[in-house]
Design a protein around this motif. Structure first.
Motif, mmCIF file in Angstrom:
data_model
loop_
_atom_site.group_PDB
_atom_site.id
_atom_site.type_symbol
_atom_site.label_atom_id
_atom_site.label_comp_id
_atom_site.label_asym_id
_atom_site.label_seq_id
_atom_site.Cartn_x
_atom_site.Cartn_y
_atom_site.Cartn_z
ATOM 1 N N ARG A 276 0.841 -1.407 0.010
ATOM 2 C CA ARG A 276 0.027 0.044 -0.135
ATOM 3 C C ARG A 276 0.777 1.097 -0.107
ATOM 4 O O ARG A 276 0.373 2.302 -0.598
ATOM 5 N N TYR A 279 1.946 1.747 -3.424
ATOM 6 C CA TYR A 279 0.892 2.227 -4.406
ATOM 7 C C TYR A 279 0.624 3.798 -3.979
ATOM 8 O O TYR A 279 0.429 4.658 -4.967
ATOM 9 N N ASN A 280 0.511 3.919 -2.708
ATOM 10 C CA ASN A 280 0.274 5.541 -2.348
ATOM 11 C C ASN A 280 1.415 6.423 -2.933
ATOM 12 O O ASN A 280 1.125 7.504 -3.382
ATOM 13 N N ARG A 281 2.795 6.018 -2.918
ATOM 14 C CA ARG A 281 3.600 6.922 -3.240
ATOM 15 C C ARG A 281 3.632 7.089 -4.704
ATOM 16 O O ARG A 281 3.825 7.990 -5.392
ATOM 17 N N THR A 283 0.769 6.861 -6.733
ATOM 18 C CA THR A 283 -0.546 7.394 -7.347
ATOM 19 C C THR A 283 -0.949 8.626 -6.561
ATOM 20 O O THR A 283 -1.295 9.480 -7.407
ATOM 21 N N ARG A 284 -0.824 8.726 -5.434
ATOM 22 C CA ARG A 284 -1.066 9.834 -4.508
ATOM 23 C C ARG A 284 -0.479 11.168 -4.711
ATOM 24 O O ARG A 284 -0.926 12.115 -4.811
ATOM 25 N N ASP A 347 -5.517 -1.448 2.852
ATOM 26 C CA ASP A 347 -6.409 -0.125 3.011
ATOM 27 C C ASP A 347 -5.434 0.835 3.893
ATOM 28 O O ASP A 347 -5.337 0.368 5.168
ATOM 29 N N ASN A 349 -3.449 5.192 4.693
ATOM 30 C CA ASN A 349 -2.759 6.231 3.772
ATOM 31 C C ASN A 349 -1.452 6.382 4.254
ATOM 32 O O ASN A 349 -0.927 7.367 3.955
ATOM 33 N N TRP A 350 -0.895 5.232 4.613
ATOM 34 C CA TRP A 350 0.463 5.246 4.795
ATOM 35 C C TRP A 350 1.537 5.783 3.684
ATOM 36 O O TRP A 350 1.446 5.435 2.459
ATOM 37 N N LEU A 351 2.594 6.434 4.059
ATOM 38 C CA LEU A 351 3.467 6.858 3.097
ATOM 39 C C LEU A 351 4.867 6.641 3.227
ATOM 40 O O LEU A 351 6.007 6.658 2.591
ATOM 41 N N ASP A 367 1.843 7.986 8.114
ATOM 42 C CA ASP A 367 1.537 8.915 7.041
ATOM 43 C C ASP A 367 2.132 10.340 7.115
ATOM 44 O O ASP A 367 1.829 11.183 6.267
#
Length: 384
Positions: A276, A279-281, A283-284, A347, A349-351, A367
């Motif tokens: 996750r 993916y967060n890094r 796409t977000r 799921d 919000n971790w970055l 995050d």
């Protein structure tokens, strides 16, 4: 001649008579005595001769059996020729030449353990026996048995390729297991071994980790083909192409993400969370780089969990501290759990994540950048 003279003559004749008779009797007795002595001597000689024969026989028998015994000790029993039939024997891990010799004797392969020990010692191979199964024959010479126990003749060797190994390490393990040069596997990796199109001709990431029955007689291409086949079976089973498309990535990108997850995770439970973060890094925040030590180390052909300042200056395309997005391809060969995590991230919000206690495999997620630096300090305290 007067009467006196006649008497004298007669007397003399009379006197001579008895002595002559005694003399004759004495000679007869002497002859009989001599015959008795001869018979006794013959009997004595025969008895002596018989005794000598008996003694010689006993000594000769003792000598023969003594020689046979000595020969059995000095020259142990051994069969001749290549033997008959077929028997599969297994050399256990850690077995010595003496252990193997005893096992071969018990299974009727060699006539005696000592013969095998002598033969393998003469061949200079006492320390070259390797675990595995070998096909031998019954009642074969010890020398022939030694020749068939060459590692190249192993029937099957179970080899487990662990998750997350780099291809270079896999080649080394395959070389050790089969006796083939590492270069054979490097060359085979460029051959037609069944790689899917999205692998782009590169084996890294697609040599599926599993347990394989490796026959040393297989070619390097056959062995690598079996590993790629196993990957293709897994990819088909989980519908890698279909699920990757749903995520908006290519199958190659998913395997690349899985390889990073595999390298960065301290436990299977952490894998979906690390996936996750990736993916967060990606796409977000398009401006945020992955900044993964595992990719940087791969590009430097090094191992480690903490990059130095010098490492960070690398111009390698795998330096995700400097280059945005994913690296050019997988950095290891991920297993089922890592691929599953890449396809089904947790799921959150971790970055950021930091393995704060590498010894215990403890990884913490956040995050917030400020929290990240605190986690880095915790890592430095535990790692220092």
């Amino acid at each position: 001649m007067n009467d006196l003279d006649m008497d004298f003559l007669l007397g003399a004749e009379d006197d001579d008579g008895p002595p002559r008779r005694r003399q004759a009797g004495s000679r007869s007795q002497q002859r009989r005595s001599r015959r008795r002595r001869k018979r006794q001597r013959r009997k004595g000689f025969a008895a002596t001769l018989f005794a000598i024969v008996i003694i010689v026989g006993v000594l000769g028998g003792a000598g023969y059996f003594g020689f046979t015994w000595v020969r059995g000790v000095v020259i142990p029993k051994d069969f001749t020729g290549p033997g008959t039939g077929e028997v599969v024997v297994e050399i256990k891990d850690g077995a010595t030449a003496t252990d193997v010799a005893q096992m071969l004797e018990e299974q009727g392969v060699v006539a005696s353990a000592r013969a095998f020990v002598n033969a393998i010692g003469a061949a200079g191979k006492s320390n070259s026996l390797q675990p595995g199964e070998y096909t031998l024959r019954k009642a074969m010479s010890a020398e022939a048995a030694v020749a068939l126990l060459d590692p190249k003749n192993r029937v099957l060797n179970r080899l487990t390729i662990r998750e997350g190994l780099r291809l270079s390490k896999i080649f080394t393990e395959l070389s050790t297991a089969t006796g083939k040069p590492v270069d054979d596997f490097r060359k085979a990796a460029r051959a037609d071994i069944g790689l899917p199109g999205y692998a782009k001709g590169r084996l890294e990431g697609f040599a599926f980790p599993a347990t394989y029955e490796v026959n040393p007689k297989f070619s390097a291409e056959q062995i690598l083909t079996a590993m790629v086949d196993r990957f293709n079976q897994t990819a088909e089973h989980i519908d890698l192409e279909g699920q990757a498309k749903q995520l908006g990535f290519t199958p190659r990108q998913v395997i690349t993400i899985a390889s990073i997850v595999q390298a960065e995770s301290g436990s299977v439970q952490d894998m979906p969370k690390i996936a996750r973060v990736i993916y967060n890094r990606l796409t977000r925040n398009p401006q945020m780089k992955l900044e993964m030590d595992s990719t940087l180390m791969y590009g430097l052909n090094k191992y480690g969990i903490a990059a130095s300042n010098a490492d960070l200056q690398s111009t390698s395309p795998y330096n995700t501290y400097k280059r945005p997005g994913l690296p050019p391809g997988p950095i290891s060969n991920p297993g089922d759990h890592a691929i599953e995590a890449a396809l089904h991230p947790a799921d959150g919000n971790w970055l950021y994540f930091v393995t704060t206690d590498p010894a215990r495999g403890i990884t913490k997620f956040t995050d917030k950048e400020s929290e990240f630096w605190k986690l880095r300090d915790e890592f430095n305290r535990n790692h220092g």
